[in-house]
Structures are given as C-alpha cells and as structure tokens.
Design an enzyme around this catalytic site. Structure first.
Site, PDB file in Angstrom:
ATOM      1  N   ASP A  51       0.826  -1.217   0.000  1.00 59.21           N
ATOM      2  CA  ASP A  51       0.000   0.000   0.000  1.00 59.21           C
ATOM      3  C   ASP A  51       0.852   1.256   0.000  1.00 59.21           C
ATOM      4  O   ASP A  51       2.030   1.228   0.368  1.00 59.21           O
ATOM      5  CB  ASP A  51      -0.916   0.008   1.232  1.00 59.21           C
ATOM      6  CG  ASP A  51      -0.112  -0.090   2.531  1.00 59.21           C
ATOM      7  OD1 ASP A  51       0.886  -0.845   2.551  1.00 59.21           O
ATOM      8  OD2 ASP A  51      -0.470   0.596   3.505  1.00 59.21           O
ATOM      9  N   GLU A  52       0.247   2.333  -0.454  1.00 56.54           N
ATOM     10  CA  GLU A  52       0.780   3.686  -0.306  1.00 56.54           C
ATOM     11  C   GLU A  52       2.257   3.818  -0.698  1.00 56.54           C
ATOM     12  O   GLU A  52       3.068   4.323   0.081  1.00 56.54           O
ATOM     13  CB  GLU A  52       0.596   4.165   1.153  1.00 56.54           C
ATOM     14  CG  GLU A  52      -0.858   4.194   1.589  1.00 56.54           C
ATOM     15  CD  GLU A  52      -1.038   4.716   3.004  1.00 56.54           C
ATOM     16  OE1 GLU A  52      -1.930   5.533   3.234  1.00 56.54           O
ATOM     17  OE2 GLU A  52      -0.275   4.278   3.896  1.00 56.54           O
ATOM     18  N   VAL A  53       2.587   3.401  -1.888  1.00 62.09           N
ATOM     19  CA  VAL A  53       3.972   3.557  -2.346  1.00 62.09           C
ATOM     20  C   VAL A  53       4.169   4.998  -2.830  1.00 62.09           C
ATOM     21  O   VAL A  53       3.416   5.492  -3.659  1.00 62.09           O
ATOM     22  CB  VAL A  53       4.285   2.562  -3.492  1.00 62.09           C
ATOM     23  CG1 VAL A  53       5.745   2.688  -3.912  1.00 62.09           C
ATOM     24  CG2 VAL A  53       3.952   1.146  -3.063  1.00 62.09           C
TER      25      VAL A  53
END
Lengths: 520, 520
Positions: free
Chosen positions: A318-320
C-alpha cells in the site's frame, strides 16, 4: 448470534450449580489437546456473574420455570462421525461448525462438532447461553452453601460462521504493543469468534521483530532495545493463538512502509536532491531495480515463514510514494531501458510480481495484498492472491464498488474499509461497524469475499489503551463476520453487546463502555 | 511552564547520581506534614527514565558541560520569611508561589516557598527540570556501580499560577469510578498542578454516596450495592487530595439531575399524565413548592458539608426540564397564587434562591452553579456565588460572551466549555484544549475569571478507560490554567506534552499516546 437457534419455550430452564457442573469429553475427543485446553478454560468461564439487572434473566423470575438440574455438558461428535478432526493449526479452510442441544427430559446438554475448532466455538456459545439466576449476594440466606446458581434454557443450535476470514489487524510498529496486551487480545478475539490475527509487524516507524538474518533492524530501528519481539515470543503468540483456532498472519509491508529496513544494504532506494542531482541521504521504497533487494526480501521471508506457519502471508503493497524513485537517476535509466519510463505504477507492478513469485513459488504462500496492488494492475494470479480492500474508509459506495471490481476480476478478497477502529467518534460509534456488510451490492460473486478484518493502527494507541479501544467496539464487526446477514437488529444487538462487554470485563479484558450510562 | 524561568547557559549542568541525592528540609519546614509526605514521594519521582531519544538531553552530549555534582535539594523559606505557612487544608485563596534557584558555584539547588503548597508545586517543577544523562543500560561499562545519572541546569525560576481555580470534574454517576482509579487520578492532578477535584457525585442515573440520613438512596439507586462511596472512603479521598494541595468540591445537582433521589419522600415532583390528569408514577425535578423538599435537601447538605470541608459547594442547577412541573396541577396552582403562572424559569429561580439561602446562610458555603442559574436570572448575591460556564462547547464566541456577561454582572466565574474531555476526536484533539483562554476577549474584569475545570462526564467512561481518556489530554488544559498566556507555542508544547506523558506513565498513570507514533 448463531446461524440457527430455537428455544422451544422461553421460560423453561434447567438449573446449574457452579460447583457441581462439569464439562465431560467423550472418549474420542480426549486425545485432542486444544479441546482439553478449551474445556479447562471454559470450566471457569461458563459462569458469568451478570450484574446488569436490565439484562438479567431472573428479572423474569416469576415466569421462569425450573424444570430440572443440569450437571454436565457433554462434548461429543455428531451422529455418524467416527473420529474428531483434531488439527494442531488453524487454517483458511478449517471447519468451525458445531451444534448444541439442551433438552429438558432428561436434563441434557450436548455440544457436537466434527472438529476441535467447532468445539471451541461452541464452548463460547454455551458460555453465552448460561445465565445467572441468583447469587450468594442477593440471597445469602437461601444460598447458605455459598454456591452460585445459573440456568440454561432448552435450545437447538446449528451454527457455522458466515465468513471464513474473520480477522483483527494490529499495528505494532507505530507503537509497540507488549505481549502482556497481545495475549489478552487473542483471548478476547476467541471470545468474539474471530479467527485471524493479522500482525502488522513492521512499518516506517519501527522494526520490532528480532531478525537473525538482519539483526541490525531491531537493534537500530526498534524504539528501544527491549521493545522487540524475539522469536520465542513470536512462536508463543502463534501457538497460543492456535489453541484458540486463531491463525496468525504476519505482514511485511513492501515496497513502501519499509523505512525501518534502511539498514539492510542495497535494499531501499537512495533519494536524490533533484537540484544538485546528488544523494541526499534519505531513503525511499525498496529499489525494485536491484537484485540485492529481492535477495534481502527473500531472506527475510524465509526467516518469517519458518516462524509463521500459516499458508497466507500479507505482503502489504500500500501507499507507495514515487517521489524518491523519481529522484533516482539509476532507476530512471533502468525504466528507460525497460520501456516504462515515467510509469511508476508499472515499476511497482514489476516489484510486486517478483515478490509474488518469491512468495508463491519460493515459499508456497498465498499472498495477501492491500488493494493498491490490484488497483495499479499488477495482474497477479487470482489463485494465490487475496486482495485486502481498505480505502474509502466509511464510504460504502466506494469500498463496495472496489469489492465488486476485485471479485469480478476473479480475486478472493477481504474488507477492512468499514472497520478502522483506530478512528474514534464520541458515543455509539460501533453502530457503523455493525451495519457494514462485505457481501452487499454490487458484489456478484459473494463467495469470493472471504470476510474482513478489523484494523487497529496504533498512531494513537499503545499498551495504555489498546484493549479498551478495541473492545467491545470490535465485537460489532465480529458478529457481522460470524452471524447471518439477518442478525442486524441494532436494538437487539445493543443488549447483546452490553452483556458481552460485561462478560469481557469479567474475563479480565478492559472493555470500555459503549452504550451510555450503566455498569458491569 | 513557569511564570519566569531563566537558564544562564543552555549547556552547563550539574550531575546528579540517583543513589546519592537527597531532599533536605530546613528545620523550620520539618514540622509540616504535607511537605514531608511530598518530599518522600518526590525522592523517588525526581528521577524519570526518559526514554524518548528525541527529547533526551544527552543527545546534545557533545555540547553539555558537566560543571559539578549536585548532592541535595534544599527546601527552605524565602529570605525574610520566618515561619512556613503550613496549612492542613487547601482553599480558594491558598498561596502556591515558589522560587527555584540552581546555581553552579558552589553546586546548589534551592526550592523556596512561604507555604507548603508552594513547596509541593515546586517539587513537581524540580522533577521536571532533572533530565537523564545516561543509564546503566546505555553505558553498562561506565556505570559498573549500577547507578543512574541525571543532570540539572542552572536556573532561576519564579513561579505562581495564573488561575487560582484549576479543576477537574469527574462524574461518578453515569458510571461508577472506583477509588483504585480516583486515587491515581488525584496523583496525576498533582503532577499537572491542578488544585480542585470537583466531584460530580450523583445524577439521575445513580446515587453512589452512602448517606446516613437517607440510606435508601445508595441502597436503591446505586448501580450495585458495592458500587458506592462510604463516608470513610470519601474522607480518604479528601485527605489524600489535601496532602497534594487539591481541594475536593462535591456537587449535589438540583433541582434537575436528581432522579436518583426519588426515594426521598416528598422531594421530587410527581408527574401527571396530561390527558387523564392523574399521576403517572414518574418523577421530575425537585418540587420547589414543598417545604419537605427544602428540609430534605438541607439534611443532605448538612451531611455532605460535615464531610466536604471546602468553603465552596457545587449546587448544580443545570438542565432543568420543565415538562413534569408543567404537568403537575399542585405546582400550577401554587404558581398562580404567586403570580408567576407559566413562568417556570421563575419557579427555578425561586428554588435556587432558597437553596442559596440554605447553603450560604445555613452552611456558610460559597455556591457554585452551572450557568443556567445566571442565565435564568436567579439574581443571587455575587459575593458568595460562582458561575460555572459550560455551554457552547467548543464555540469560543458563545462561551467567551457568556464569561463576559457573568463577570460584568459582578460574579466570579470558572470555565469548562472548552474542556469537555469526554468528547473525543481522532488525533491531536488536545490542541483545542490548549488554545482555550478563559481570560480572552470580550471579558473585561479578567480577575473575576477564577480559572476553569476539565470535565469528564462518564457516559462512555468507567474504570476501564478513565485514566487513559483523561491523561495526558488534560495536561493541555492544566498548562493553560497554570502558565502565563505567553506559553502558547504549540510546537514547544508538543514536546513538553510528549515527555510529560512518559513521565506520567513512569509514575503509573496510563496516559495514552496523543502525538502520533512513538514510545515511552
């Protein structure tokens, strides 16, 4: 609330004296350790001194008819089943079904299941069926032998969970949570028939897991030297949870959320100052262009998977944040060479696909990923990938549409968007957790929705408040995940929840008040 | 943050070895019990193992210069003062001022105050000045004698509180709060230099106080027979708080919020069904038309005031519901006779004036009332009435305008509107507590604003979460009430708050995380 429950009569009951009541295991169950452990635990926990008078069945005392005395609960196999399926470790396809029969003539209570997991779930149900009729305190004269009196109504129950994946995620990286709290947390999960402890073990802020391959991680990036989880502690959590039929699924979140792994050489991306085009000393996500990165991750996965025995592994995703990748000239050149220049989603996909290969081929795991991995089009094989939907927190149309997309694409999925319990509101904020249904519209292939997970991110939670923040708010989600969709009447649930909070407190869990003034 | 604090040099410090450090009382302080108690408590609590490295002064180790060793802290009188004012009981006009001098040459630390209250507040300050330099753990070789090392910088402090009334209100009627939590709560109040424990003892939901005059109240209307406060327990709380310089002000809320007093005959209003014009069995507020009501209230006040020694008494007066009064034909007739037919505010005022007479003349108390009493025009004497502003929660213009009105009318006042800590929001919700200033515009006669009270109403709070919900969020309000208005920089306060949370935890208070990821 069980799948099917029928009381032949609301007012008939069998009396139970706490001191004279035993749990009897049929001989063919006696060799099953987890049943024995559970039976011993419930021997004490069957009897709950329910002090809230508005919930107390003896308020109906004038109407209640004692129809006999019950001396024991029999644990046995269903008719036609020869041997108990006694599994050491819970798993994604475990059978948790059980039946309960309490009959009047003769007084008899039987809990039947073909598996140890069913017996364990059924024992919790029995503990919730038994009600207090009178206490020493209320009737000192009458109870001069000092016994407590309880009752149970005749009942037929057929029960099995609606969802197979009923999880709770705990983040131990934003704040460290000690085993003093994790162990009771697991107890409380069992009291709520949850069956997956998703351990968000590491994140940017800390790396509390004591790796032997990379000892520098917990040495340099735990909050304090003593705020770590050693292997024997991790093993203890896994085995303790297993006895309750609770799987422990670790998460090693990559390629983002991995800043606490920066002391592994050649793993993270080195960020550049875009003006001077020189390294600025900071680190970004894992560098997908480096062979060393995959080697390091593979080593860590080998170590983690030798401990965490579950077939499923949460790989994050997630959330790279692309900024550091964008700043790095080596990565830019690599992307040009691959003809994906500027397409950082595709760079993520490249990393995720290689990670998927390592996890599924190399480690024989099913890979759980946060929804971004699906959203960016990593295009992994649905047969060993589960998509964890978490975005659009509290926006039903958003997350239900995502669940539909994910399952339409053939993936199994689990939902967390509506169960972010770290977010708090004043008052009965559990109501929205109760009203969330992962199998609602527009999901078509509802069987692909395996269940859901309550998330407890710990930016504002540590040992001081982790149990009281989770319980009993999580109970609302837990009933949704176990019970049939028809169990949805809020007013009926309020009473179950209130009583369950007091039951949790009586079992040593600091469950906070959630319904307004009252007491336990 | 003290009123005046000056470090001659940021980097000079005196070293303190925990095992060799003593608190020395000058002979003229030795007969003062509360100073001795406080000195003994702080002997252990001066040394706080501050583990958060971003706050740790030894991060500046390269710059810190050890300039000597400090062996003792001297507690003494200010120059020119002959005798310590050692008061047994704290009171509204107590003097909490103190000075601290830590000098290098020779190494010397002196805490001076003319009163025991000042010494107690100053000891807390000293405990916050001492910082850890190195630990056994960090430097096992260097510290082979197993000692902990601390430091203190040379400093001049002149300190006194900005507000005299710095309170915390706890509601023990919506949920019972046990002494196991009230005692540490009082400790934590002292650690935050609060000085008033406002005990909202009873309400509609329960009457946990064991009255001897009306024993039926706690017998019939406590939540459970054991969830009550006996007189010896109340006395214990009062004396324990007194040792810390914390006043205990009880609240007996009338004429509303008194449903738990319905078993006192002829006290509450009997409600009528307006259609049938017959009594419906329900009860409303106290019946102001009955002499028996005043007699009963007077009896209760006599009993309460024989226990609660403070000169101030909180008489409530908020949220009076007129419906039951309206339904009652006797009350209607009475109001016609008095020429106030239909004017229920005036009926309230009539009750409040008689109550004021009883409390001020009969019991020699100053009467604190919630703002409605002022708003409805009860027109009490300002010299023995304090108006407690609580409405317009979080609406600054509303409550500041009310404060202005109240003080313009000549009343002293205290503010709670901005400090309703029972209401929770995700994240750093303490910021708004910190930003609230009771002496802001448009208040003209600012000296009439005595201070404020943090309110903890317990609809959703009980023993499971009361300490972690109050602390350290209440610390934000506590600094506002003690410190000068100039202490208002949020970023500086974040660090003090973070460190103070860890200090509270080290002293056994479960203060929850409020600033995001981290640890203690």
């Amino acid at each position: 609330m069980p799948k099917y429950m029928h009381h032949s009569n609301e007012f008939d009951y069998l009396e139970i004296r706490e001191s004279e009541f035993t749990i009897h295991l049929d001989p063919n169950l006696e060799n099953c350790l987890s049943i024995k452990v559970a039976a011993r635990k419930y021997q004490d926990q069957l009897f709950f001194d329910d002090v809230a008078p508005e919930l107390k069945d003896d308020d109906k005392a004038g109407k209640l008819r004692k129809r006999g005395t019950l001396k024991r609960l029999i644990l046995t196999l269903p008719t036609g089943v020869q041997n108990i399926k006694c599994e050491l470790l819970p798993h994604a396809k475990m059978d948790e079904a059980y039946n309960v029969t309490v009959s009047l003539d003769p007084p008899k209570a039987v809990l039947m299941s073909a598996t140890n997991w069913g017996i364990i779930r059924g024992l919790e149900t029995i503990s919730q069926l038994i009600f207090q009729t009178k206490t020493k305190k209320n009737n000192p004269a009458e109870n001069d032998d000092g016994d407590n009196f309880f009752g149970i109504r005749p009942v037929e129950i057929e029960d099995a969970p609606r969802f197979t994946h009923r999880g709770l995620m705990l983040d131990t990286a934003r704040h460290y949570i000690s085993l003093d709290k994790i162990i009771p947390l697991i107890d409380a999960m069992a009291y709520n028939k949850l069956n997956v402890f998703h351990w968000h073990l590491t994140d940017d802020q800390s790396f509390p897991f004591e790796s032997e391959v990379f000892p520098q991680l917990s040495k340099l990036n735990s909050f304090r030297p003593e705020l770590t989880y050693g292997k024997s502690e991790v093993r203890m959590v896994i085995l303790y949870a297993a006895l309750w039929g609770i799987r422990v699924i670790p998460e090693l979140d990559t390629p983002g959320h991995s800043y606490s792994m920066r002391h592994i050489p050649n793993l993270l991306t080195e960020c550049y100052d875009t003006k001077t085009e020189s390294k600025n000393g900071d680190f970004g996500p894992i560098n997908p262009t480096k062979a060393t990165a995959y080697k390091a991750v593979d080593s860590l996965l080998t170590e983690l998977n030798s401990l965490f025995v579950d077939k499923e592994f949460h790989a994050g995703g997630d959330e790279v944040d692309f900024d550091c990748w964008k700043s790095n000239p080596e990565i830019s050149r690599w992307m040009v060479d691959r003809n994906i220049s500027g397409n950082y989603e595709e760079l993520t996909n490249y990393y995720i696909r290689r990670l998927h290969h390592i996890l599924t081929r190399g480690h024989n795991r099913t890979m759980i990923v946060w929804q971004e991995v699906f959203d960016m089009g990593a295009n992994l094989s649905p047969k060993n990938t589960i998509v964890h939907v978490w975005k659009d927190i509290n926006h039903k149309h958003g997350y239900m549409a995502e669940l539909a997309k994910v399952t339409d694409a053939g993936y199994h999925s689990i939902l967390s968007s509506c169960w972010y319990l770290n977010y708090i509101d004043y008052g009965r904020d559990w109501q929205k957790f109760y009203e969330c249904d992962p199998r609602g519209k527009p999901v078509k292939d509802v069987d692909k929705v395996l269940g859901g997970e309550i998330c407890m991110w710990t930016e504002f939670v540590d040992d001081t408040n982790v149990l009281s923040r989770i319980w009993p708010r999580a109970s609302a989600a837990a009933e949704r995940l176990w019970s049939q969709m028809q169990a949805s009447n809020i007013e009926e649930f309020v009473h179950r929840l209130e009583q369950h909070r007091c039951r949790l407190i009586s079992r040593g869990i600091d469950a906070e008040p959630v319904n307004g003034p009252g007491y336990c």
